[in-house]
Every structure is written in C-alpha cells, then in structure tokens.
Design a protein around this motif. Structure first.
Motif, PDB file in Angstrom:
ATOM      1  N   PHE A 103      -5.488  -1.162 -13.943  1.00 46.49           N
ATOM      2  CA  PHE A 103      -5.617  -0.044 -13.021  1.00 46.49           C
ATOM      3  C   PHE A 103      -5.281   1.237 -13.775  1.00 46.49           C
ATOM      4  N   PRO A 104      -6.040   2.315 -13.533  1.00 50.55           N
ATOM      5  CA  PRO A 104      -5.775   3.563 -14.261  1.00 50.55           C
ATOM      6  C   PRO A 104      -4.407   4.139 -13.924  1.00 50.55           C
ATOM      7  N   ALA A 105      -3.756   4.700 -14.921  1.00 47.55           N
ATOM      8  CA  ALA A 105      -2.440   5.309 -14.726  1.00 47.55           C
ATOM      9  C   ALA A 105      -2.599   6.693 -14.114  1.00 47.55           C
ATOM     10  N   GLY A 106      -1.497   7.213 -13.591  1.00 51.20           N
ATOM     11  CA  GLY A 106      -1.484   8.582 -13.095  1.00 51.20           C
ATOM     12  C   GLY A 106      -1.277   8.664 -11.599  1.00 51.20           C
ATOM     13  N   ALA A 107      -1.045   9.897 -11.129  1.00 48.13           N
ATOM     14  CA  ALA A 107      -0.893  10.186  -9.702  1.00 48.13           C
ATOM     15  C   ALA A 107      -1.958  11.207  -9.316  1.00 48.13           C
ATOM     16  N   TYR A 108      -2.545  11.030  -8.130  1.00 45.09           N
ATOM     17  CA  TYR A 108      -3.718  11.806  -7.729  1.00 45.09           C
ATOM     18  C   TYR A 108      -3.546  12.353  -6.313  1.00 45.09           C
ATOM     19  N   VAL A 111      -7.127   9.473  -3.544  1.00 47.20           N
ATOM     20  CA  VAL A 111      -7.594   8.199  -4.077  1.00 47.20           C
ATOM     21  C   VAL A 111      -8.590   7.636  -3.077  1.00 47.20           C
ATOM     22  N   SER A 112      -9.812   7.370  -3.547  1.00 44.24           N
ATOM     23  CA  SER A 112     -10.894   6.933  -2.673  1.00 44.24           C
ATOM     24  C   SER A 112     -11.430   5.577  -3.089  1.00 44.24           C
ATOM     25  N   THR A 113     -11.533   4.668  -2.131  1.00 41.80           N
ATOM     26  CA  THR A 113     -12.251   3.406  -2.334  1.00 41.80           C
ATOM     27  C   THR A 113     -13.323   3.326  -1.267  1.00 41.80           C
ATOM     28  N   GLN A 114     -14.572   3.300  -1.691  1.00 45.63           N
ATOM     29  CA  GLN A 114     -15.708   3.265  -0.776  1.00 45.63           C
ATOM     30  C   GLN A 114     -16.438   1.935  -0.947  1.00 45.63           C
ATOM     31  N   PHE A 115     -16.317   1.076   0.061  1.00 43.24           N
ATOM     32  CA  PHE A 115     -17.045  -0.200   0.083  1.00 43.24           C
ATOM     33  C   PHE A 115     -16.756  -1.026  -1.173  1.00 43.24           C
ATOM     34  N   LEU A 116     -15.484  -1.276  -1.388  1.00 43.84           N
ATOM     35  CA  LEU A 116     -15.051  -2.019  -2.568  1.00 43.84           C
ATOM     36  C   LEU A 116     -15.147  -3.513  -2.279  1.00 43.84           C
ATOM     37  N   HIS A 117     -16.384  -4.000  -2.183  1.00 46.12           N
ATOM     38  CA  HIS A 117     -16.661  -5.406  -1.917  1.00 46.12           C
ATOM     39  C   HIS A 117     -17.355  -5.996  -3.140  1.00 46.12           C
ATOM     40  N   PRO A 119     -18.912  -9.996  -4.857  1.00 47.72           N
ATOM     41  CA  PRO A 119     -19.035 -11.449  -4.853  1.00 47.72           C
ATOM     42  C   PRO A 119     -18.399 -12.108  -6.069  1.00 47.72           C
ATOM     43  N   VAL A 120     -17.837 -11.313  -6.976  1.00 54.03           N
ATOM     44  CA  VAL A 120     -17.087 -11.866  -8.099  1.00 54.03           C
ATOM     45  C   VAL A 120     -15.626 -11.456  -7.940  1.00 54.03           C
ATOM     46  N   GLU A 121     -14.797 -11.973  -8.806  1.00 59.68           N
ATOM     47  CA  GLU A 121     -13.345 -11.828  -8.673  1.00 59.68           C
ATOM     48  C   GLU A 121     -12.927 -10.404  -8.336  1.00 59.68           C
ATOM     49  N   LEU A 122     -12.193 -10.248  -7.230  1.00 64.58           N
ATOM     50  CA  LEU A 122     -11.687  -8.937  -6.843  1.00 64.58           C
ATOM     51  C   LEU A 122     -10.458  -9.119  -5.956  1.00 64.58           C
ATOM     52  N   PRO A 123      -9.273  -8.984  -6.514  1.00 68.14           N
ATOM     53  CA  PRO A 123      -8.047  -9.119  -5.720  1.00 68.14           C
ATOM     54  C   PRO A 123      -7.822  -7.848  -4.893  1.00 68.14           C
ATOM     55  N   THR A 124      -8.511  -7.783  -3.753  1.00 62.93           N
ATOM     56  CA  THR A 124      -8.599  -6.527  -3.006  1.00 62.93           C
ATOM     57  C   THR A 124      -7.238  -5.997  -2.586  1.00 62.93           C
ATOM     58  N   GLU A 125      -6.373  -6.875  -2.054  1.00 64.63           N
ATOM     59  CA  GLU A 125      -5.062  -6.391  -1.607  1.00 64.63           C
ATOM     60  C   GLU A 125      -4.263  -5.800  -2.762  1.00 64.63           C
ATOM     61  N   ARG A 126      -4.309  -6.446  -3.917  1.00 64.14           N
ATOM     62  CA  ARG A 126      -3.559  -5.916  -5.062  1.00 64.14           C
ATOM     63  C   ARG A 126      -4.119  -4.564  -5.508  1.00 64.14           C
ATOM     64  N   ILE A 127      -5.424  -4.427  -5.480  1.00 66.86           N
ATOM     65  CA  ILE A 127      -6.044  -3.154  -5.853  1.00 66.86           C
ATOM     66  C   ILE A 127      -5.641  -2.062  -4.860  1.00 66.86           C
ATOM     67  N   LEU A 128      -5.623  -2.404  -3.576  1.00 71.14           N
ATOM     68  CA  LEU A 128      -5.230  -1.413  -2.583  1.00 71.14           C
ATOM     69  C   LEU A 128      -3.772  -1.013  -2.731  1.00 71.14           C
ATOM     70  N   VAL A 167      -5.805  -3.863   5.678  1.00 70.76           N
ATOM     71  CA  VAL A 167      -5.704  -2.742   4.731  1.00 70.76           C
ATOM     72  C   VAL A 167      -4.335  -2.072   4.861  1.00 70.76           C
ATOM     73  N   LEU A 168      -3.931  -1.794   6.084  1.00 66.99           N
ATOM     74  CA  LEU A 168      -2.631  -1.152   6.293  1.00 66.99           C
ATOM     75  C   LEU A 168      -1.496  -2.017   5.756  1.00 66.99           C
ATOM     76  N   ASP A 169      -1.578  -3.307   5.966  1.00 64.74           N
ATOM     77  CA  ASP A 169      -0.554  -4.210   5.453  1.00 64.74           C
ATOM     78  C   ASP A 169      -0.523  -4.192   3.927  1.00 64.74           C
ATOM     79  N   ALA A 170      -1.710  -4.145   3.303  1.00 69.77           N
ATOM     80  CA  ALA A 170      -1.782  -4.151   1.840  1.00 69.77           C
ATOM     81  C   ALA A 170      -1.138  -2.915   1.233  1.00 69.77           C
ATOM     82  N   VAL A 171      -1.290  -1.766   1.898  1.00 70.14           N
ATOM     83  CA  VAL A 171      -0.761  -0.520   1.321  1.00 70.14           C
ATOM     84  C   VAL A 171       0.648  -0.211   1.809  1.00 70.14           C
ATOM     85  N   GLY A 172       1.181  -1.050   2.704  1.00 67.68           N
ATOM     86  CA  GLY A 172       2.546  -0.830   3.174  1.00 67.68           C
ATOM     87  C   GLY A 172       2.657   0.227   4.240  1.00 67.68           C
TER      88      GLY A 172
END
Length: 213
Positions: A103-108, A111-117, A119-128, A167-172
């Motif tokens: 994951f890229p470093a830094g503070a922004y 932060v936008s995620t648009q339709f981050l779906h 069919p290959v490996e994607l640990p969505t909760e961890r990314i969120l 989503v809300l649970d993933a981001v706390g």
C-alpha cells in the motif's frame, strides 16, 4: 513507477483485461466521485485502482495533487497519456502497485476507492483499513462500490461486494475518529445484451476523519 510489489497472476489478469481493447473505460470520471468531491478544497488525493486514470485526471484539473495506483502497466500508460493530453501530467504521480501485496505510504486529504472489485486476489477489508489509515486529519475517505452485478452477468465467486455495514466495520467507523457524511444506496437502470435492461445498486460512503486539516 514501482515494478516490484505485485503478484504475477494479478498483474497478468489485469494486463489481459486492458489489452483486449484500445480503451476499456469512457475516459470520463465516475459520476459519484464528481458528486461527492465537488466543493471539497483541493489538496492531496490518493486514487486506488485508478485504471485508465479518468478520476485522477479530473481531480488534477481541479487543483488536486494526485497519487494514482494500479497494478496494470498498460492502464497506467494510458492514464499518463490522458494526463499529458489534459495538461496535468505534473500533478499526478502514477504508481504500479498491487494493493493485495502493498500500500502506498503517506497521508492524503482525499482517499478514493471507486468500484474496487476483482475476480483475482483482493483482500478488500485490509485494503479499506489501509485506505482509512491514509486519510489525514480533516480529510475524506470516499468508498463507492456495486452491491452486485446485473442478472445476465455470471459473477465469479471470488468477487466481493461489501455492504455499507461491512465497509464501515472495515474502516473502524462509526467512531469518535470518523464522521459519516454520506451513506447512500442508488439504484440505476443498466443496459445489457440483446436489449435487456436491469437495475444495479451502488453504495456510497463518504467519511471525514475528525481533526483539523
């Protein structure tokens, strides 16, 4: 661009996806990104899964300084060309990175995620969770995703479609650290093969991190 931190299978899948056509997407920004960021004070933005770069270019043209991430070199090449043609090449930093691995470093400020779906490996909760951690105090996290696919599309079991609660649970959130600004579910008609039509629901969550910008 970083060419190290990716899974070969993930990169191969998305390279094949983008190489099938000269251009996959319309070149226009996602309407929900436009709706939810118009009026925000421009600052620094992180665009996760930027694809061919329409969102990043749109933000850059409005004064944002954008870090845009995707795993596909082909998509990033098209995105960089779009930025150059739009006169904002100096306002976007394109990075090849597999979000399932790093994951890229830094503070922004955004932060936008648009339709981050995928069919290959994607640990969505961890990314969120990482996306939430990258939001600066006073900044905004914008998460837009499909509730599912139209009935005529065969869904890969690996694809994840998180509910707003997930989503809300993933981001706390909700928590003292976050204020939920928008929580919305929109239904729209979509066209399919042979003149078929159907409804698709998209979820929108816009959260602001408590604190001064």
């Amino acid at each position: 661009m970083n060419h190290e931190r990716h899974c070969p299978a993930t990169r191969a899948f998305w390279e094949d996806f983008y190489r099938r056509d000269a251009r996959v997407w319309s070149g226009e920004p996602n309407p929900l990104l436009v709706r939810e960021t118009t009026g925000l004070t421009a600052g620094t933005a992180l665009d996760l899964g930027c694809g061919e770069g329409a969102d990043a270019v749109w933000l850059a043209r409005r004064g944002w300084r954008v870090t845009a991430v995707d795993v596909s070199p082909t998509a990033l090449g098209r995105a960089a060309a779009h930025a150059a043609a739009s006169g904002v090449a100096d306002r976007v930093d394109w990075r090849q990175e597999d979000l399932s691995r790093s994951f890229p470093a830094g503070a922004y400020d955004l932060v936008s995620t648009q339709f981050l779906h995928s069919p290959v490996e994607l640990p969505t909760e961890r990314i969120l969770r990482a996306a939430a951690g990258a939001v600066a105090p006073g900044g905004v996290l914008l998460v837009v995703g499909h509730a599912g696919l139209p009935e005529w599309v065969e869904t890969d079991p690996a694809m994840r479609f998180l509910s707003p609660e997930e989503v809300l649970d993933a981001v706390g959130a909700p928590s003292p650290d976050w204020r939920v600004v928008v929580r919305d579910s929109l239904r729209r008609e979509v066209s399919g093969p042979e003149g078929r039509s159907g409804l698709r629901t998209d979820h929108v969550l816009k959260l602001r991190r408590v604190g001064d910008r």
